[in-house]
Design a protein around this motif. Structure first.
Motif, mmCIF file in Angstrom:
data_model
loop_
_atom_site.group_PDB
_atom_site.id
_atom_site.type_symbol
_atom_site.label_atom_id
_atom_site.label_comp_id
_atom_site.label_asym_id
_atom_site.label_seq_id
_atom_site.Cartn_x
_atom_site.Cartn_y
_atom_site.Cartn_z
ATOM 1 N N UNK A 185 0.819 -1.214 0.000
ATOM 2 C CA UNK A 185 0.000 0.000 0.000
ATOM 3 C C UNK A 185 0.851 1.262 0.000
ATOM 4 N N UNK A 186 2.055 1.172 0.602
ATOM 5 C CA UNK A 186 2.960 2.324 0.666
ATOM 6 C C UNK A 186 3.839 2.461 -0.568
ATOM 7 N N UNK A 187 3.708 1.524 -1.525
ATOM 8 C CA UNK A 187 4.489 1.612 -2.755
ATOM 9 C C UNK A 187 5.878 1.002 -2.669
ATOM 10 N N UNK A 188 6.131 0.191 -1.653
ATOM 11 C CA UNK A 188 7.449 -0.424 -1.462
ATOM 12 C C UNK A 188 7.546 -1.682 -2.337
ATOM 13 N N UNK A 189 8.292 -1.578 -3.404
ATOM 14 C CA UNK A 189 8.384 -2.682 -4.367
ATOM 15 C C UNK A 189 9.168 -3.876 -3.847
ATOM 16 N N UNK A 190 9.830 -3.741 -2.714
ATOM 17 C CA UNK A 190 10.557 -4.877 -2.149
ATOM 18 C C UNK A 190 9.612 -6.018 -1.789
ATOM 19 N N UNK A 191 8.354 -5.691 -1.533
ATOM 20 C CA UNK A 191 7.384 -6.746 -1.229
ATOM 21 C C UNK A 191 7.235 -7.693 -2.422
ATOM 22 N N UNK A 192 7.365 -7.165 -3.618
ATOM 23 C CA UNK A 192 7.291 -8.004 -4.818
ATOM 24 C C UNK A 192 8.450 -9.000 -4.836
ATOM 25 N N UNK A 193 9.635 -8.570 -4.426
ATOM 26 C CA UNK A 193 10.792 -9.468 -4.380
ATOM 27 C C UNK A 193 10.559 -10.610 -3.400
ATOM 28 N N UNK A 194 9.962 -10.309 -2.259
ATOM 29 C CA UNK A 194 9.673 -11.351 -1.268
ATOM 30 C C UNK A 194 8.771 -12.425 -1.873
ATOM 31 N N UNK A 195 7.781 -12.005 -2.608
ATOM 32 C CA UNK A 195 6.834 -12.937 -3.222
ATOM 33 C C UNK A 195 7.487 -13.666 -4.392
ATOM 34 N N UNK A 196 8.223 -12.944 -5.201
ATOM 35 C CA UNK A 196 8.792 -13.533 -6.416
ATOM 36 C C UNK A 196 9.900 -14.541 -6.147
ATOM 37 N N UNK A 197 10.389 -14.612 -4.919
ATOM 38 C CA UNK A 197 11.370 -15.641 -4.567
ATOM 39 C C UNK A 197 10.699 -16.995 -4.387
ATOM 40 N N UNK A 198 9.382 -17.008 -4.360
ATOM 41 C CA UNK A 198 8.630 -18.253 -4.212
ATOM 42 C C UNK A 198 8.189 -18.727 -5.594
ATOM 43 N N UNK A 199 7.251 -19.647 -5.609
ATOM 44 C CA UNK A 199 6.707 -20.134 -6.868
ATOM 45 C C UNK A 199 5.720 -19.171 -7.513
ATOM 46 N N UNK A 200 5.352 -18.125 -6.793
ATOM 47 C CA UNK A 200 4.421 -17.122 -7.320
ATOM 48 C C UNK A 200 5.206 -15.968 -7.906
ATOM 49 N N UNK A 201 4.641 -15.363 -8.926
ATOM 50 C CA UNK A 201 5.262 -14.199 -9.538
ATOM 51 C C UNK A 201 4.227 -13.085 -9.629
ATOM 52 N N UNK A 202 4.620 -11.911 -9.174
ATOM 53 C CA UNK A 202 3.773 -10.731 -9.305
ATOM 54 C C UNK A 202 4.548 -9.683 -10.089
ATOM 55 N N UNK A 203 3.824 -8.934 -10.891
ATOM 56 C CA UNK A 203 4.450 -7.925 -11.746
ATOM 57 C C UNK A 203 4.106 -6.501 -11.342
ATOM 58 N N UNK A 204 3.307 -6.364 -10.277
ATOM 59 C CA UNK A 204 2.918 -5.031 -9.827
ATOM 60 C C UNK A 204 2.605 -5.074 -8.333
ATOM 61 N N UNK A 205 2.602 -3.915 -7.741
ATOM 62 C CA UNK A 205 2.230 -3.835 -6.331
ATOM 63 C C UNK A 205 0.769 -4.234 -6.124
ATOM 64 N N UNK A 206 -0.067 -3.939 -7.087
ATOM 65 C CA UNK A 206 -1.487 -4.336 -6.997
ATOM 66 C C UNK A 206 -1.597 -5.856 -6.944
ATOM 67 N N UNK A 207 -0.854 -6.550 -7.801
ATOM 68 C CA UNK A 207 -0.875 -8.014 -7.772
ATOM 69 C C UNK A 207 -0.330 -8.536 -6.444
ATOM 70 N N UNK A 208 0.719 -7.915 -5.930
ATOM 71 C CA UNK A 208 1.292 -8.316 -4.648
ATOM 72 C C UNK A 208 0.273 -8.123 -3.532
#
Length: 96
Positions: free
Chosen positions: A53-76
Motif C-alpha cells: 500500500x505504501x508503494x514499497x516494491x521490495x514486497x514483490x521481491x519477497x513474493x517472487x522468490x517463491x513459486x508465485x510471480x507478481x508484476x505489480x504492487x497491486x498483484x502483490x
C-alpha cells in the motif's frame, strides 16, 4: 518501511509451487500449536500489505522468490490479501 525477512521466509517455505490453500494448510499445521508462529505469520503478511500500500516494491521481491510471480504492487497486494483470508479461514476451521 523495511520489509521483514519473515515474509520472504514464509513465501519461500510455504508458497512454493502450490496453491495458496495448500500453503495456508501447511502454515496452519504449525500455527495451531504455536501461537508465536501464528503471530509472526500474521504480522509478516500485514507488514507486506502495508508495504504494498505504501508503494514499497521490495514486497514483490519477497513474493517472487517463491513459486508465485507478481508484476505489480497491486498483484502483490491482492495475493497477500487472498493468502491472509485463506489462512484465517483455514485456521478457524481447524480450531473447530
Amino acid at each position: 518501511m523495511a520489509i521483514n525477512s519473515d515474509l520472504s521466509r514464509i513465501f519461500a517455505s510455504s508458497v512454493n509451487q502450490q496453491s495458496l490453500e495448500e500453503a495456508a494448510e501447511l502454515v496452519v499445521d504449525v500455527s495451531l500449536d504455536d501461537q508465536e508462529y501464528h503471530n509472526i505469520f500474521i504480522n509478516a503478511i500485514d507488514q507486506g500489505i502495508r508495504a504494498a500500500n505504501d508503494g514499497d516494491k521490495r514486497v514483490m521481491n519477497c513474493i517472487n522468490k517463491s513459486g508465485y510471480k507478481v508484476n505489480s504492487l497491486k498483484q502483490a497486494l491482492d495475493l497477500l490479501l487472498d493468502f491472509k483470508e485463506i489462512y484465517l479461514r483455514e485456521f478457524e476451521q481447524s480450531k473447530e
